[in-house]
Motif scaffolding. Structure first.
Motif, PDB file in Angstrom:
ATOM      1  N   LEU A  94       0.832  -1.210   0.000  1.00  0.00           N
ATOM      2  CA  LEU A  94       0.000   0.000   0.000  1.00  0.00           C
ATOM      3  C   LEU A  94       0.865   1.257   0.000  1.00  0.00           C
ATOM      4  N   TYR A  95       0.477   2.203  -0.835  1.00  0.00           N
ATOM      5  CA  TYR A  95       1.041   3.559  -0.831  1.00  0.00           C
ATOM      6  C   TYR A  95      -0.114   4.495  -0.506  1.00  0.00           C
TER       7      TYR A  95
ATOM      8  N   GLU B 114       3.624  11.131   2.386  1.00  0.00           N
ATOM      9  CA  GLU B 114       3.483   9.852   1.692  1.00  0.00           C
ATOM     10  C   GLU B 114       3.863   8.754   2.678  1.00  0.00           C
ATOM     11  N   ILE B 115       3.071   7.682   2.726  1.00  0.00           N
ATOM     12  CA  ILE B 115       3.312   6.579   3.655  1.00  0.00           C
ATOM     13  C   ILE B 115       3.443   5.286   2.854  1.00  0.00           C
ATOM     14  N   PHE B 116       4.504   4.536   3.130  1.00  0.00           N
ATOM     15  CA  PHE B 116       4.756   3.297   2.384  1.00  0.00           C
ATOM     16  C   PHE B 116       5.663   2.394   3.205  1.00  0.00           C
ATOM     17  N   SER B 117       5.782   1.156   2.773  1.00  0.00           N
ATOM     18  CA  SER B 117       6.550   0.170   3.523  1.00  0.00           C
ATOM     19  C   SER B 117       8.027   0.215   3.145  1.00  0.00           C
ATOM     20  N   ARG B 118       8.826  -0.334   4.025  1.00  0.00           N
ATOM     21  CA  ARG B 118      10.247  -0.490   3.714  1.00  0.00           C
ATOM     22  C   ARG B 118      10.422  -1.419   2.510  1.00  0.00           C
ATOM     23  N   GLU B 119       9.509  -2.373   2.372  1.00  0.00           N
ATOM     24  CA  GLU B 119       9.551  -3.273   1.210  1.00  0.00           C
ATOM     25  C   GLU B 119       9.481  -2.482  -0.093  1.00  0.00           C
TER      26      GLU B 119
ATOM     27  N   PRO C 151       8.876   8.395  -7.106  1.00  0.00           N
ATOM     28  CA  PRO C 151       8.244   8.152  -8.409  1.00  0.00           C
ATOM     29  C   PRO C 151       8.162   6.675  -8.792  1.00  0.00           C
ATOM     30  N   TYR C 152       9.201   5.906  -8.491  1.00  0.00           N
ATOM     31  CA  TYR C 152       9.162   4.470  -8.840  1.00  0.00           C
ATOM     32  C   TYR C 152       7.987   3.793  -8.156  1.00  0.00           C
TER      33      TYR C 152
ATOM     34  N   THR D 211       2.393  -3.727  -8.814  1.00  0.00           N
ATOM     35  CA  THR D 211       1.756  -4.411  -7.682  1.00  0.00           C
ATOM     36  C   THR D 211       1.437  -3.476  -6.521  1.00  0.00           C
ATOM     37  N   VAL D 212       1.538  -2.167  -6.743  1.00  0.00           N
ATOM     38  CA  VAL D 212       1.269  -1.206  -5.670  1.00  0.00           C
ATOM     39  C   VAL D 212      -0.233  -0.923  -5.598  1.00  0.00           C
ATOM     40  N   ARG D 213      -0.755  -0.869  -4.371  1.00  0.00           N
ATOM     41  CA  ARG D 213      -2.144  -0.495  -4.144  1.00  0.00           C
ATOM     42  C   ARG D 213      -2.163   0.930  -3.590  1.00  0.00           C
ATOM     43  N   PHE D 214      -3.170   1.706  -3.977  1.00  0.00           N
ATOM     44  CA  PHE D 214      -3.196   3.123  -3.620  1.00  0.00           C
ATOM     45  C   PHE D 214      -4.386   3.459  -2.728  1.00  0.00           C
ATOM     46  N   GLN D 215      -4.129   4.360  -1.800  1.00  0.00           N
ATOM     47  CA  GLN D 215      -5.196   4.928  -0.981  1.00  0.00           C
ATOM     48  C   GLN D 215      -4.901   6.411  -0.827  1.00  0.00           C
ATOM     49  N   HIS D 216      -5.942   7.230  -0.918  1.00  0.00           N
ATOM     50  CA  HIS D 216      -5.763   8.680  -0.946  1.00  0.00           C
ATOM     51  C   HIS D 216      -6.451   9.337   0.239  1.00  0.00           C
ATOM     52  N   ILE D 217      -5.758  10.283   0.839  1.00  0.00           N
ATOM     53  CA  ILE D 217      -6.343  11.110   1.901  1.00  0.00           C
ATOM     54  C   ILE D 217      -6.834  12.401   1.249  1.00  0.00           C
TER      55      ILE D 217
END
Length: 241
Positions: free
Chosen positions: A123-124, A140-145, A165-166, A174-180
């Protein structure tokens, strides 16, 4: 429990307003407002600064306030984030930039909790891809993975300078998105500091309107009520990636 870290990138050699993050407002450097407000999130804060001697004052700032920091390549900011994640064994990263002195720490904290509830390393979550907040509230919030994938595979200079950007262009597929998001949309407002006009707006907000103690919605309401303040930097164009 996942270890979360807010990482703020900072340098003294910004092109349009050099040394901006240490410019004083009401007796304190802008970076002081930035760090204090982010600490209201309840999560650890780290600075990612450059190895250049020009950034020694930022290291001094961090040490004087017992803030953790890492130092690395000026242009390869992505590597600075990877270094911070590795050094401090972070599982989840929040990317912010130090030219946002009025970033709302409580908003960031609530968004981190929302990210953690999703329990998804792919998730991003951010408020920047579908922009409804003023510039200056970006996170922006994302995993170390996801970060380590970007650090391994991103080859463009712009990918490495701008860190994400990557990830947010979903190069892996394979990235999933969620927006605030917020309503009404106030993305036209500008509360980041990149020019002298930006700085003047922040100065007036803090010194004349008590902005350092206001939450995001309160700041936006203040700007709604004072179009003359909005006009101070309404003409400034954001630098393109």
């Amino acid at each position: 429990m996942k270890k979360v870290g807010i990482i703020s990138q900072a340098r003294m050699t910004s092109t349009r307003l050099p040394g901006k993050v240490l410019l004083p407002v009401d007796g304190q450097p802008l970076l002081q407002y930035h760090t204090q407000r982010l600490q209201a999130s309840g999560f650890p804060l780290y600075l990612a600064i450059t190895s250049n001697a020009t950034d020694d004052p930022l290291a001094d700032f961090a040490e004087a306030r017992q803030l953790a920091y890492v130092r690395g390549d000026e242009q390869d900011v992505l590597s600075r984030y990877a270094l911070c994640a590795q050094t401090h064994e972070l599982d989840v990263l929040v990317r912010v930039t130090s030219d946002c002195p009025l970033l709302d720490g409580e908003l960031v904290g609530h968004s981190i909790q929302e990210y953690l509830r999703a329990n998804d390393a792919r998730l991003y979550l951010s408020n920047v891809l579908e922009r409804t907040f003023p510039r200056g509230f970006d996170f922006e919030i994302f995993s170390r993975e996801l970060l380590e994938e970007a650090a391994q595979h991103a080859t463009l200079a712009s990918d490495r300078e701008h860190v994400t950007p990557y990830i947010h262009q979903n190069r892996s597929g394979t990235v999933r998105f969620q927006h605030i998001r917020r309503t009404p949309d106030r993305s036209a407002y500008r509360l980041t500091v990149d020019t002298a006009e930006d700085f003047e707006l922040i100065r007036q907000l803090i010194e004349e309107h008590g902005a350092a103690a206001l939450a995001a919605d309160q700041l936006i309401a203040l700007l709604d009520q004072h179009p003359e303040l909005v006009a101070l930097n309404a003409h400034v164009e954001q630098k393109k990636i």
